[in-house]
Design a protein around this motif. Structure first.
Motif, mmCIF file in Angstrom:
data_model
loop_
_atom_site.group_PDB
_atom_site.id
_atom_site.type_symbol
_atom_site.label_atom_id
_atom_site.label_comp_id
_atom_site.label_asym_id
_atom_site.label_seq_id
_atom_site.Cartn_x
_atom_site.Cartn_y
_atom_site.Cartn_z
ATOM 1 N N SER A 137 -4.524 -6.655 -2.096
ATOM 2 C CA SER A 137 -3.449 -6.940 -2.455
ATOM 3 C C SER A 137 -3.548 -6.222 -3.929
ATOM 4 C CB SER A 137 -3.577 -8.369 -2.943
ATOM 5 O OG SER A 137 -3.950 -9.068 -3.648
ATOM 6 N N GLY A 138 -2.330 -6.916 -4.581
ATOM 7 C CA GLY A 138 -1.909 -6.288 -6.251
ATOM 8 C C GLY A 138 -3.056 -6.214 -6.944
ATOM 9 N N GLY A 139 -3.890 -7.673 -7.038
ATOM 10 C CA GLY A 139 -4.943 -7.773 -8.166
ATOM 11 C C GLY A 139 -6.323 -7.809 -7.501
ATOM 12 N N ALA A 273 -1.534 -3.858 2.709
ATOM 13 C CA ALA A 273 -2.066 -4.165 4.120
ATOM 14 C C ALA A 273 -0.503 -3.164 4.841
ATOM 15 C CB ALA A 273 -2.359 -4.862 4.199
ATOM 16 N N ALA A 274 0.761 -3.467 4.141
ATOM 17 C CA ALA A 274 2.318 -2.748 4.524
ATOM 18 C C ALA A 274 1.758 -1.155 4.507
ATOM 19 C CB ALA A 274 3.200 -3.595 4.250
ATOM 20 N N ASN A 275 0.684 -1.206 4.170
ATOM 21 C CA ASN A 275 1.029 0.516 4.081
ATOM 22 C C ASN A 275 0.815 0.719 5.670
ATOM 23 O OD1 ASN A 275 -0.888 2.789 3.674
ATOM 24 N ND2 ASN A 275 0.917 3.480 2.371
ATOM 25 N N LEU A 298 5.204 -9.471 6.538
ATOM 26 C CA LEU A 298 4.586 -10.823 6.260
ATOM 27 C C LEU A 298 3.273 -10.222 5.578
ATOM 28 C CD1 LEU A 298 4.388 -12.678 9.761
ATOM 29 C CD2 LEU A 298 5.422 -13.235 7.973
ATOM 30 N N CYS A 299 2.803 -9.254 5.703
ATOM 31 C CA CYS A 299 1.120 -8.741 4.627
ATOM 32 C C CYS A 299 2.299 -8.776 2.699
ATOM 33 C CB CYS A 299 1.658 -7.129 4.244
ATOM 34 S SG CYS A 299 0.836 -7.145 6.407
ATOM 35 N N THR A 300 3.492 -8.701 2.600
ATOM 36 C CA THR A 300 3.753 -8.921 1.018
ATOM 37 C C THR A 300 3.718 -10.223 0.720
ATOM 38 O OG1 THR A 300 5.416 -8.351 0.974
ATOM 39 C CG2 THR A 300 3.979 -6.507 0.196
HETATM 40 O O1 KG4 Z 1 -0.116 -9.042 -1.303
HETATM 41 P P1 KG4 Z 1 1.009 -8.887 -2.817
HETATM 42 O O2 KG4 Z 1 1.826 -8.573 -2.321
HETATM 43 O O3 KG4 Z 1 1.178 -9.374 -3.926
HETATM 44 C C1 KG4 Z 1 -0.016 -10.094 -4.855
HETATM 45 O O4 KG4 Z 1 -0.887 -11.096 -4.383
HETATM 46 O O5 KG4 Z 1 -0.678 -8.684 -5.510
HETATM 47 O O6 KG4 Z 1 -0.101 -7.426 -3.173
HETATM 48 C C2 KG4 Z 1 1.452 -6.494 -3.435
HETATM 49 C C3 KG4 Z 1 0.411 -5.177 -3.804
HETATM 50 C C4 KG4 Z 1 1.346 -4.582 -4.930
HETATM 51 O O7 KG4 Z 1 0.034 -3.573 -6.038
HETATM 52 C C5 KG4 Z 1 2.572 -3.109 -4.077
HETATM 53 O O8 KG4 Z 1 2.711 -1.834 -4.700
HETATM 54 C C6 KG4 Z 1 1.192 -3.139 -3.151
HETATM 55 O O9 KG4 Z 1 0.733 -4.171 -2.422
HETATM 56 N N1 KG4 Z 1 2.069 -2.564 -2.083
HETATM 57 C C7 KG4 Z 1 1.629 -1.551 -0.784
HETATM 58 C C8 KG4 Z 1 3.082 -1.485 -0.356
HETATM 59 N N2 KG4 Z 1 3.490 -2.424 -0.072
HETATM 60 C C9 KG4 Z 1 3.171 -3.195 -1.270
HETATM 61 N N3 KG4 Z 1 0.662 -0.250 -0.995
HETATM 62 C C10 KG4 Z 1 1.090 0.636 -0.493
HETATM 63 N N4 KG4 Z 1 1.669 1.437 0.407
HETATM 64 C C11 KG4 Z 1 3.098 0.111 0.908
HETATM 65 N N5 KG4 Z 1 3.500 -0.086 1.670
#
Ligand code: KG4
Ligand code: ZN
Length: 334
Positions: A137-139, A273-275, A298-300
């Motif tokens: 995730s982001g963090g 995981a959306a990557n 559903l990943c984000t």
């Molecule tokens: O799980 P999340 O939605 O939020 C947190 O709990 O942090 O994750 C956000 C992270 C961000 O760093 C964003 O840049 C990354 O997920 N992210 C991706 C993609 N979509 C979101 N990273 C790479 N490729 C993507 N398609």
């Protein structure tokens, strides 16, 4: 069993209704990410203020989309951590108030562990346990062994920046918008040459016999490359190089862990995981283990997996005992 999930850990205000831990009756997400794009990152105070404005309309929208009266909800699941304290409090206080008003139990939810549950949504064919799960995730970047619901063992993770953070920080260096992951992925998709030749940036700790990652060096390597730019590398190639460096280490170490722990399934989860490239590489390289990844939306961050977690870990807590836990780890008790 119909569960209302509430998620406000960061810059998304989300509410969803999920039936029997799998069927999504509604899944509403309001995001303040456009506001944060202007500052190139999240200002916690502003994110929390936006949560206050959005939470009631989002909960109302989730109930109305699901065509449900509050009396038909069985339980409320709410994220208590990890995340930004101000943002988290908005969801928690809302959940407590609704619980009192509607006389419904509350299940406190660990946001990180809950990400994994996106793999249980919208499928009849449930993942088999024990599973190995990679939450990116982001963090956070965490690899856990899930023996049964509620029993997670931490196997490895990042020593410094998270994978999402590496995307976000390097995107900023390239002058791309926030959030950086989707921006890097879009730029990288414009690079049409052979991906197997992308070797410009280091793959730290890739050979070490552990399941840990380190992403902070990537940021430095990218900054150095941009400031010298002696090789005149295009932005598309740099984005593709960054993505490949992150994906490569995530895939290689996870494969090693699959080999060692021999789980029945491997579950990818979290915003990264959306990557598309990460999904593609796992799809190609995982053999003899059932690979699961949720649909990108559903990943984000969303509240459907929060409700799903509350279904499979249904331990309600009296509302006065529910408190915010911004530093909660993936294996911690919510
Ligand atoms: O799980 P999340 O939605 O939020 C947190 O709990 O942090 O994750 C956000 C992270 C961000 O760093 C964003 O840049 C990354 O997920 N992210 C991706 C993609 N979509 C979101 N990273 C790479 N490729 C993507 N398609
Ligand atoms: Zn998340």
């Amino acid at each position: 069993m119909k569960i209302l999930g509430i998620e406000t850990s960061c810059d998304e205000t989300a509410a969803a209704v999920v039936e029997n831990g799998t069927k999504i009756l509604s899944n509403m997400v309001a995001s303040s990410s456009e506001m944060h794009a202007k500052t190139g990152g999240i200002i916690p105070e502003q994110a929390a203020r936006q949560q206050v404005l959005s939470i009631i309309p989002v909960v109302e929208a989730a109930l109305s989309k699901a065509k449900l009266e509050p009396s038909k909800i069985n339980t409320i699941g709410v994220t208590v951590g990890p995340g930004l304290v101000g943002s988290l409090l908005v969801g928690i206080e809302t959940a407590k108030t609704l619980s009192l008003l509607w006389k419904k139990p509350i299940v406190p939810v660990n946001h990180l562990a809950a990400h994994i549950y996106a793999n249980w949504l919208e499928t009849e064919n449930k993942p088999k346990l024990p599973a190995l799960a990679l939450v990116v995730s982001g963090g956070h970047t965490d690899l856990v062994l899930m023996k049964e619901h509620g029993k997670l063992n931490w196997i490895g993770g990042t020593r410094d920046d998270a994978a999402g953070e590496a995307f976000d920080k390097t995107a900023r260096l390239l002058g791309l918008s926030y959030p950086g992951g989707p921006a890097i992925a879009a730029k990288a998709a414009e690079y049409k040459n052979n991906k197997s030749k992308l070797k410009m940036f280091p793959r730290p700790m890739i050979k070490r016999d552990n399941f840990d990652w380190s992403f902070s060096g990537l940021k430095t390597a990218v900054a150095r490359q941009i400031s010298s730019n002696e090789k005149r590398v295009s932005k598309e190639k740099l984005a593709a190089e960054i993505q490949e460096a992150i994906v490569d280490v995530l895939v290689k170490k996870s494969l090693r862990a699959i080999n060692k722990f021999k789980p029945k399934s491997f579950l990818l989860a979290g915003g990264v995981a959306a990557n598309k490239r990460l999904r593609e590489r796992f799809q190609l390289e995982i053999r003899n283990t059932d690979f699961r990844v949720p649909s990108p939306k559903l990943c984000t961050d969303n509240a459907a997996y929060i409700a799903c977690f509350a279904h499979y870990n249904h331990s309600p807590v009296p509302w006065p005992k529910i408190t915010v836990n911004p530093q909660l780890t993936i294996t911690g008790q919510a």
